[in-house]
Design a protein around this motif. Sequence first.
Motif, short mmCIF file in Angstrom:
data_model
loop_
_atom_site.label_atom_id
_atom_site.label_comp_id
_atom_site.label_asym_id
_atom_site.label_seq_id
_atom_site.Cartn_x
_atom_site.Cartn_y
_atom_site.Cartn_z
N CYS A 256 0.83 -1.20 0.00
CA CYS A 256 0.00 0.00 0.00
C CYS A 256 0.87 1.25 0.00
O CYS A 256 0.63 2.20 -0.76
CB CYS A 256 -0.91 -0.03 1.22
N ASN A 257 1.91 1.25 0.83
CA ASN A 257 2.80 2.40 0.93
C ASN A 257 3.52 2.64 -0.40
O ASN A 257 3.66 3.78 -0.85
CB ASN A 257 3.82 2.15 2.04
N ALA A 258 3.95 1.56 -1.04
CA ALA A 258 4.63 1.69 -2.33
C ALA A 258 3.70 2.27 -3.39
O ALA A 258 4.12 3.11 -4.21
CB ALA A 258 5.16 0.33 -2.78
N GLU A 259 2.45 1.86 -3.38
CA GLU A 259 1.50 2.37 -4.37
C GLU A 259 1.21 3.85 -4.13
O GLU A 259 1.14 4.64 -5.09
CB GLU A 259 0.22 1.53 -4.30
N VAL A 260 1.06 4.24 -2.86
CA VAL A 260 0.82 5.66 -2.55
C VAL A 260 2.03 6.51 -2.92
O VAL A 260 1.89 7.57 -3.56
CB VAL A 260 0.49 5.84 -1.06
N LEU A 261 3.22 6.05 -2.56
CA LEU A 261 4.42 6.85 -2.82
C LEU A 261 4.71 6.96 -4.31
O LEU A 261 5.31 7.95 -4.76
CB LEU A 261 5.62 6.28 -2.08
N THR A 262 4.29 5.96 -5.09
CA THR A 262 4.41 6.09 -6.55
C THR A 262 3.56 7.24 -7.05
O THR A 262 3.99 8.05 -7.88
CB THR A 262 4.00 4.78 -7.23
N GLY A 263 2.32 7.33 -6.51
CA GLY A 263 1.47 8.47 -6.87
C GLY A 263 2.07 9.79 -6.44
O GLY A 263 1.99 10.79 -7.15
N LEU A 264 2.70 9.80 -5.27
CA LEU A 264 3.36 11.02 -4.78
C LEU A 264 4.48 11.45 -5.73
O LEU A 264 4.60 12.64 -6.07
CB LEU A 264 3.92 10.77 -3.39
N VAL A 265 5.31 10.50 -6.16
CA VAL A 265 6.42 10.82 -7.06
C VAL A 265 5.88 11.42 -8.36
O VAL A 265 6.39 12.45 -8.85
CB VAL A 265 7.26 9.56 -7.34
N ILE A 266 4.85 10.80 -8.92
CA ILE A 266 4.29 11.30 -10.18
C ILE A 266 3.76 12.72 -10.00
O ILE A 266 4.01 13.60 -10.83
CB ILE A 266 3.17 10.36 -10.68
N SER A 267 3.03 12.97 -8.91
CA SER A 267 2.44 14.30 -8.71
C SER A 267 3.52 15.36 -8.52
O SER A 267 3.41 16.48 -9.03
CB SER A 267 1.49 14.28 -7.51
N GLN A 268 4.60 15.01 -7.80
CA GLN A 268 5.65 16.00 -7.56
C GLN A 268 6.51 16.23 -8.80
O GLN A 268 7.03 17.32 -9.00
CB GLN A 268 6.53 15.56 -6.38
N LEU A 269 6.64 15.21 -9.65
CA LEU A 269 7.33 15.41 -10.93
C LEU A 269 6.50 16.30 -11.85
O LEU A 269 7.03 17.10 -12.61
CB LEU A 269 7.61 14.07 -11.61
N ALA A 270 5.17 16.16 -11.77
CA ALA A 270 4.30 16.98 -12.61
C ALA A 270 4.30 18.43 -12.15
O ALA A 270 4.22 19.35 -12.98
CB ALA A 270 2.87 16.42 -12.57
N ASN A 271 4.40 18.66 -10.84
CA ASN A 271 4.42 20.04 -10.31
C ASN A 271 4.97 19.99 -8.90
O ASN A 271 4.26 19.64 -7.95
CB ASN A 271 3.01 20.64 -10.32
N LYS A 272 6.22 20.32 -8.76
CA LYS A 272 6.88 20.26 -7.46
C LYS A 272 6.14 21.12 -6.44
O LYS A 272 5.84 22.29 -6.70
CB LYS A 272 8.33 20.74 -7.59
#
Length: 479
Positions: A256-272
């Motif tokens: 679960c943590n890995a799936e959430v943090l993947t979403g976090l990485v994508i969102s921060q790459l899209a707009n820090k």
Amino acid sequence: MTGYTPERNVGITVLEINQLRSIHESTLELMENAGMRIEGEKARGLLKAGGCLTGKDNLTRIPSRLVNKALKSAPKEIVLYTRDGDPFITVNHENQVFFGTHADQLEILDPFTGRVRKFKKADIALMCKVAEALPNINFVLSVGLASDMPPKTQSQAAFIETVRNFSKPINFSTNDLQGLKDIIEIASAVAGSAERLRQKPFIFHYCEPIPPLTHPAESTDKLCICAEHSIPVVYMPYCMMGGTSAMSFAGTLVQCNAEVLTGLVISQLANKGTPFIYGAMPSILDMRTTIGSYGAPELHLLIAAASEMANHYGIPFYGTAGCTDAKFLDEQSVAEATFQIFSTLLSYANIIHDVGIMDHCNSVSPELVVLADEIIEGLKHYSRGVRVDNESLTLDLIKKVGPGGHFLNEEHTLANFKQIWYPNLFSRRMSQGSESEVRGRIRQRLLDIRDNHIPPRLDERAGRELQAWDTRFSGKAPV
């Protein structure tokens, strides 16, 4: 209007610091070595530019440096505003908690007939009025599921009806990308401009990966769209132990943590720096019925554990409470909803959805929402804990009254007795009747809200903007 913020001075600890670190390290290993199935050209392009590798197996490996970078850039405080631009929900390191219900759902347990039926567009007004009137309900979730709205524009029509009848923050989900784009544009029009919405968001989006370890194009595109507009977004996997995650508490938390943090990485790459909310709903697959349980004790134990992971990272957490697997308002529903709210108030959860949801997320009960508001009010007094200092010890007062005396006539009693919780629905009468009065009081409360509560009105400009959008989607619903 101000948001409700209970004191949480009593808590539980599910994971010790070494366990939190172990889950984090295992998460990084899973992301970096096993990889994720990432779909969506935008997200894959961002990940590639960030240094991620996608192998011949079509799995993307995300290096730990990107995860750590995203954790640093994600805001540690998120403020959600009212429809009129006033701050209402503030989530930060102070461990606040806020509860929300649904504006619409597949079915509704009709509070006036006692029967489950399909949810209609007209029911949105009632759900919004209930949530607006109850002091412990801080937001609604607009999901676009009413049966009498056209499927292609369900999300947009439900959101418009919700904005009309609700002034507190709105959590929303959409059936497709166009729905997301339309709702952001509608919300911008209501706020006054896209920039004003960016500065004072009264909406936040909900989207999900697909466990195990899969991020569909629609979900990653939604992350990117929200990031581009600085719309706060919840990314929430629904891991069912034995079905979509391992039959292991620790293993499920890692996945679960890995799936959430993947979403976090994508969102921060899209707009820090774009606002991101850590969502987690690790539950069980009931092997007797094959449902994903909304009432299992394991669900709320793991939600509490996941909230500790989010707190460890300093990221706001989105959880679940006040719901049940029961289909009707009965002993099971009250027991499960109370247990969940209690667990949540003892955890690090911040933004809590699904209050009043029944039948493992098939229906919503306005009666259960009203009852849960009472339960939350009572339990928030528990969560304050016990203050011990010279003033609260009241030694001088105890000595003054002395053995065999009483405190009824003391000024201290008069000044402090309202700190005690006095319920509105539950009875403490010295003489009880032959039947319970609680259901009647709940129904009377709903009738009073339905007939007398008037939500804050939209200003004329916002009303015209909303009407223009409504006209665009009108005429498509079946008569």
